[in-house]
Write a protein that holds these residues in place. Structure first.
Motif, PDB file in Angstrom:
ATOM      1  N   ARG A  57       0.862  -1.192  -0.055  1.00  0.00           N
ATOM      2  CA  ARG A  57       0.026  -0.079  -0.055  1.00  0.00           C
ATOM      3  C   ARG A  57       0.760   1.060   0.127  1.00  0.00           C
ATOM      4  N   GLU A  70      -3.011   4.084 -13.585  1.00  0.00           N
ATOM      5  CA  GLU A  70      -3.800   3.902 -14.564  1.00  0.00           C
ATOM      6  C   GLU A  70      -2.967   3.978 -16.147  1.00  0.00           C
ATOM      7  N   ALA A  92      -2.619  -4.076  -8.471  1.00  0.00           N
ATOM      8  CA  ALA A  92      -3.254  -4.580  -9.598  1.00  0.00           C
ATOM      9  C   ALA A  92      -4.704  -3.722  -9.844  1.00  0.00           C
ATOM     10  N   GLY A  93      -5.286  -3.378  -8.845  1.00  0.00           N
ATOM     11  CA  GLY A  93      -6.708  -2.805  -8.815  1.00  0.00           C
ATOM     12  C   GLY A  93      -6.589  -1.399  -9.228  1.00  0.00           C
ATOM     13  N   ARG A  94      -5.342  -0.699  -9.116  1.00  0.00           N
ATOM     14  CA  ARG A  94      -5.174   0.669  -9.289  1.00  0.00           C
ATOM     15  C   ARG A  94      -4.400   0.776 -11.094  1.00  0.00           C
ATOM     16  N   THR A  96      -5.187  -0.836 -13.995  1.00  0.00           N
ATOM     17  CA  THR A  96      -5.887  -1.710 -14.485  1.00  0.00           C
ATOM     18  C   THR A  96      -5.718  -1.869 -16.111  1.00  0.00           C
ATOM     19  N   TYR A 114      -2.538 -13.384  -6.637  1.00  0.00           N
ATOM     20  CA  TYR A 114      -3.072 -12.055  -6.526  1.00  0.00           C
ATOM     21  C   TYR A 114      -4.410 -11.943  -7.153  1.00  0.00           C
ATOM     22  N   LYS A 115      -5.042 -13.133  -7.583  1.00  0.00           N
ATOM     23  CA  LYS A 115      -6.298 -12.940  -8.196  1.00  0.00           C
ATOM     24  C   LYS A 115      -6.116 -12.433  -9.406  1.00  0.00           C
ATOM     25  N   LEU A 116      -5.298 -12.537 -10.342  1.00  0.00           N
ATOM     26  CA  LEU A 116      -5.246 -12.022 -11.606  1.00  0.00           C
ATOM     27  C   LEU A 116      -5.812 -12.702 -12.814  1.00  0.00           C
ATOM     28  N   ARG A 119      -6.647 -10.880 -16.100  1.00  0.00           N
ATOM     29  CA  ARG A 119      -5.744  -9.902 -16.396  1.00  0.00           C
ATOM     30  C   ARG A 119      -4.974 -10.266 -17.709  1.00  0.00           C
TER      31      ARG A 119
END
Length: 410
Positions: A57, A70, A92-94, A96, A114-116, A119
């Protein structure tokens, strides 16, 4: 504390200085460490590696001060271990729009970690290049330095090598360049090599060969100091420390077999050792003189004992050899069990039990993982039916691992 430094035009070091006593690979890094990532602000902005997941973070917040996530077009992951890829959990969520660049073995790991799964990935192979708009990245695969999926990235225009764990040091440093450290970092550099890289020394040779074709003017690793002076000195240290330094090693391989499948394993082990200039003597315990076998075991530096399995037990005279070994002084020798089977392969485990009662350093999968992190090396060596394809590769990995132990001076 996060910090950034310009390495070349549009190339930025972004690092986390972790000056705690850091638990790492069952060591305590008394002088801390750093987690280094690199931002290339080209026409297609690219991030090379991230930081430890504990600081993900903080890393994303700091990165966001330099670029809107982004806008990132590529995220290069040289090595999936969480102290380098861990920032992906927060990033990852930022980011995209970013395509993730890595080797093929890394894709599944990153997706799961990382649940990708949804992607975009760009799988690169040895020698592939990527135009990121004003700069070109060249990728070389360096498997098992120190995990299977590892690669290194080279920026052609700036002549900067981004090798992740390779050429690293574990020091929490405020000065990121080695030549500004205020002391000679060589001892720390060698210490890192011995702790992390040396168990994988065989694969350093491929790295050195790959670097011979590159004009490296700066090495930007993922731990510790960036190297911009005496580059060949540090590359040369890896070449020297990974070279074979011990000779005249001997291995004794003893087996019994039903339909020659365990014999095939024994012969394949022999071939791998002899390819590494290690003398390998092979005995069928049902045919060879037992006194000769035991004399060979006494002289050997490593001993492999194998059997086929019949009715959940060993076959032939191999147990007589194992019982005799219990009365021998085998301290300092490496021991390993192997065998073929059709159902559950109990004989191999019985051999392992016998070997564990000796004074040898008996190899096990658990020990290998705990000492090296390698998951592709397995002990005992278990082959179902006749060895072929993947099973031959498994035998080769195990024999090569022992060969490296025998030929290593550390």
């Amino acid at each position: 504390m996060m910090q950034s430094v310009i390495l070349a035009e549009n190339v930025y070091y972004i690092g986390k200085n972790d000056n705690r006593e850091v638990p790492f690979h069952r060591l305590i890094l008394a002088r801390g460490t750093t987690y280094n990532a690199y931002l290339l602000k080209t026409e297609k902005p690219t991030l090379i590696d991230t930081v430890d997941m504990e600081f993900g973070r903080e890393f994303v917040e700091y990165l966001s001060e330099m670029i809107d996530p982004e806008e990132l077009q590529y995220i290069v992951i040289n090595h999936t271990e969480p102290d380098h890829s861990g920032g992906m959990a927060a990033l990852a969520g930022r980011a995209t729009n970013a395509t993730i660049v890595c080797t093929e073995p890394a894709v599944k790991e990153l997706k799961e970690m990382y649940k990708l799964h949804s992607r975009d990935f760009l799988v690169v192979h040895d020698g592939d290049t990527l135009d990121i708009g004003g700069k070109t990245l060249l990728f070389r695969e360096t498997p098992y330095l120190h995990t299977e999926e590892t690669m290194i990235t080279y920026c052609v225009e700036d002549k900067i090598l981004f090798p992740c764990d390779i050429f690293s040091t574990h020091v929490a440093n405020n000065q990121i360049f080695a030549d500004e450290a205020g002391f000679d970092i060589t001892e720390d550099f060698i210490g890192y090599y011995n702790a992390i890289i040396h168990p994988h020394r065989r694969y350093v040779r491929a790295l050195i060969d790959a670097l011979e074709t590159l004009d490296v003017q700066m090495i930007a690793p993922s731990h510790g100091y960036i190297l911009r002076n005496e580059i060949q000195k540090y590359i040369g240290l890896y070449a020297t420390m990974s070279a074979d330094t011990v000779t005249d090693k001997k291995v004794t391989i003893v087996y019994t077999t039903i339909r020659s499948n365990t014999k095939k394993v024994a012969n394949h082990l022999q071939r791998i050792f002899e390819e590494n200039d290690i003398q390998a003597s092979v005995f069928n315990a049902d045919k060879a003189d037992h006194a000769e076998i035991l004399a060979s075991i006494q002289e050997a530096d490593a001993v492999f004992v194998g059997s086929s399995t019949k009715y959940a037990d060993m076959i032939g005279n191999i147990e007589d050899i194992l019982k005799a070994m219990l009365d021998m002084n085998l301290e300092g020798k490496i021991g390993a069990a192997f065998g073929s089977y059709g159902w559950s392969g109990e004989a191999i485990e019985v051999i392992q039990d016998y070997l564990n009662q000796t004074s040898m350093n008996v190899q096990s999968t658990s020990q290998v993982i705990k000492t090296t992190g390698m998951t592709h090396v397995e002990f005992p060596v278990r082959v179902r039916f006749s060895p072929k394809d993947e099973q031959l590769t498994k035998i080769e990995h195990s024999a090569t691992f022992v060969a490296d132990l025998l030929l290593s001076a550390v």
